[in-house]
Design a protein around this motif. Structure first.
Motif, PDB file in Angstrom:
ATOM      1  N   VAL A 129       0.830  -1.201   0.000  1.00 13.65           N
ATOM      2  CA  VAL A 129       0.000   0.000   0.000  1.00 13.65           C
ATOM      3  C   VAL A 129       0.862   1.247   0.000  1.00 13.65           C
ATOM      4  O   VAL A 129       0.608   2.210  -0.738  1.00 13.65           O
ATOM      5  CB  VAL A 129      -0.948  -0.023   1.215  1.00 13.65           C
ATOM      6  CG1 VAL A 129      -1.791   1.235   1.256  1.00 13.65           C
ATOM      7  CG2 VAL A 129      -1.829  -1.261   1.184  1.00 13.65           C
ATOM      8  N   LEU A 130       1.916   1.254   0.809  1.00 17.86           N
ATOM      9  CA  LEU A 130       2.800   2.423   0.895  1.00 17.86           C
ATOM     10  C   LEU A 130       3.474   2.694  -0.444  1.00 17.86           C
ATOM     11  O   LEU A 130       3.488   3.827  -0.930  1.00 17.86           O
ATOM     12  CB  LEU A 130       3.855   2.188   1.987  1.00 17.86           C
ATOM     13  CG  LEU A 130       4.836   3.340   2.230  1.00 17.86           C
ATOM     14  CD1 LEU A 130       4.092   4.561   2.762  1.00 17.86           C
ATOM     15  CD2 LEU A 130       5.924   2.907   3.212  1.00 17.86           C
ATOM     16  N   ALA A 131       4.034   1.652  -1.065  1.00 22.65           N
ATOM     17  CA  ALA A 131       4.717   1.829  -2.341  1.00 22.65           C
ATOM     18  C   ALA A 131       3.755   2.225  -3.453  1.00 22.65           C
ATOM     19  O   ALA A 131       4.160   2.833  -4.449  1.00 22.65           O
ATOM     20  CB  ALA A 131       5.451   0.542  -2.727  1.00 22.65           C
ATOM     21  N   GLY A 132       2.468   1.878  -3.282  1.00 20.75           N
ATOM     22  CA  GLY A 132       1.474   2.272  -4.269  1.00 20.75           C
ATOM     23  C   GLY A 132       1.360   3.770  -4.423  1.00 20.75           C
ATOM     24  O   GLY A 132       1.061   4.272  -5.518  1.00 20.75           O
ATOM     25  N   LEU A 133       1.599   4.509  -3.342  1.00 20.54           N
ATOM     26  CA  LEU A 133       1.554   5.966  -3.422  1.00 20.54           C
ATOM     27  C   LEU A 133       2.665   6.478  -4.338  1.00 20.54           C
ATOM     28  O   LEU A 133       2.440   7.344  -5.185  1.00 20.54           O
ATOM     29  CB  LEU A 133       1.684   6.569  -2.024  1.00 20.54           C
ATOM     30  CG  LEU A 133       0.626   6.135  -1.002  1.00 20.54           C
ATOM     31  CD1 LEU A 133       0.922   6.755   0.354  1.00 20.54           C
ATOM     32  CD2 LEU A 133      -0.767   6.518  -1.468  1.00 20.54           C
ATOM     33  N   ALA A 134       3.882   5.928  -4.163  1.00 22.37           N
ATOM     34  CA  ALA A 134       4.996   6.319  -5.029  1.00 22.37           C
ATOM     35  C   ALA A 134       4.743   5.859  -6.458  1.00 22.37           C
ATOM     36  O   ALA A 134       5.053   6.580  -7.422  1.00 22.37           O
ATOM     37  CB  ALA A 134       6.303   5.722  -4.503  1.00 22.37           C
TER      38      ALA A 134
END
Length: 397
Positions: free
Chosen positions: A243-248
């Motif tokens: 989920v976190l890497a999805g923002l990047a």
């Protein structure tokens, strides 16, 4: 219309991010809810999350018709009102009533997600669309990230899962109130003229591109739903990094969608990388590697490459020959209906495989790996739009 389009987008983004928080929050609290309601098998518990996905089947199927009859103000207000029904979740003490509440909330989410594309086409220029498409694509991810990384703090503030979900739903109520107050002020809506027939679902079903679009995304969506429903309980704590890497990934995807003139090479590369990353994410569970760092890196790569192509995927659909807001509503109605048809069955099948193997997740994770391959396969079968977005953007500049 022009003065308020950014406010309109902000309200749509916020409402869907809060919907993501409510859905992910309900999924995160599945163990507590199961205990309180006396549910003992994981397949049945999956319906707490799955009720929202199931609602999206109905919502996606009827969304285009609702939009054509109510127009954007009333259609979006209806969707936001249904999403705000999540406020009832903490007060129900019956499993069937809980599923009904979650179903109605999911119905609202289904309507909003279909409305994103026709609203973007109506209010934003071709040059602006990749950026706005990217924002809309990441809205749900922002909500899930807020839950996965902020849940301990929220529980500290609010005390328990019921009050936490109540606070999130109050945000949805606020979005509805703001939409009713400001949402239509800048929207010069008119009913469709009689100059030609409306694009119908039957016509949409006859178009090969619509089937390929849904096939491409359905497995990725299914994997993502399974991921935040079960992977934490499976012991893969690194799953939250997806989920976190999805923002990047979305930020990079927005930039790329505005720069590239051909969509498919990037879609295909992303599909391959996301499949390899999902395999790496499962390495520890399959006994291939005990290196937690490898699993964390795979989770970050999976999130990045799942969300990197989404702005381009949506923009590719908007660039199809003869695409109009009316036709886009049908295309994305079918897109989300068919995608959620798979994503509704997939979590139940995943939970059933775990139950059949007496708590062993290895076979179920092989199933989710297979699902994640559809993005690569679908993109390989697609063809470029006749007029790339870069050329359209240059012409509109």
């Amino acid at each position: 219309m022009k003065a308020n389009k950014y406010l309109i987008e902000a309200l749509l983004f916020a409402s869907y991010a809060l919907f993501g928080m409510s859905w992910a929050g309900g999924s995160a609290f599945i163990p507590q809810i199961m205990r309180e309601l006396g549910i003992h098998d994981l397949a049945a518990g999956s319906h707490i999350s799955n009720a929202v996905a199931a609602a999206k089947l109905l919502g996606a199927f009827v969304a285009a018709g609702i939009l054509s009859r109510l127009l954007a103000k009333k259609a979006v207000a209806l969707a936001m009102a249904l999403m705000a029904l999540g406020i009832l979740t903490p007060f129900v003490h019956s499993y069937p009533w809980l599923l009904l509440t979650r179903f109605l909330m999911g119905l609202g989410g289904a309507l909003v997600i279909v409305y994103f594309s026709p609203i973007v086409m109506q209010w934003f220029s071709p040059a602006e669309r990749p950026f706005v498409n990217g924002l809309n694509a990441v809205a749900f991810n922002v909500g899930t990230a807020a839950i996965l990384f902020g849940l301990p703090s929220m529980l500290g503030w609010f005390g328990d899962w019921r009050t936490t979900l109540l606070a999130i739903s109050l945000g949805s109520v606020l979005c509805l109130a703001l939409w009713l107050t400001f949402g239509a002020d800048g929207v010069a809506e008119t009913k469709p003229t009689n100059s030609g027939p409306r694009h119908t679902l039957r016509q949409g079903l006859a178009e090969r591109f619509n089937w390929l679009l849904a096939f491409t995304y359905c497995g990725t969506l299914s994997f993502y739903v399974i991921l935040f429903s079960f992977y934490q309980n499976a012991g893969i704590r690194q799953a939250k990094y997806v989920v976190l890497a999805g923002l990047a990934g979305t930020a990079a995807g927005i930039w790329l969608a505005r720069k590239i003139t051909r969509r498919l090479p990037m879609l295909r590369l992303s599909g391959l990388m996301q499949l390899l990353a999902v395999i790496g994410l499962h390495a520890q569970a399959w006994g291939w590697s005990g290196d937690a760092g490898l699993v964390a890196a795979a989770a970050l790569a999976a999130g990045f490459f799942i969300f990197l192509p989404l702005p381009s995927l949506v923009t590719l659909a908007q660039e199809q020959p003869g695409m109009t807001p009316d036709k886009a509503a049908v295309t994305f109605s079918l897109f989300w209906f068919l995608s959620y048809l798979v994503a509704t069955a997939a979590p139940y099948a995943f939970g059933l495989l775990v139950d059949l193997r007496h708590g062993d997740y290895a076979l179920a994770m092989a199933f989710s790996t297979l699902l994640s391959s559809t993005f690569l396969l679908g993109s390989l079968m697609m063809r470029e739009a006749r007029e790339p977005a870069g050329r359209q953007a240059a012409q509109s500049a």
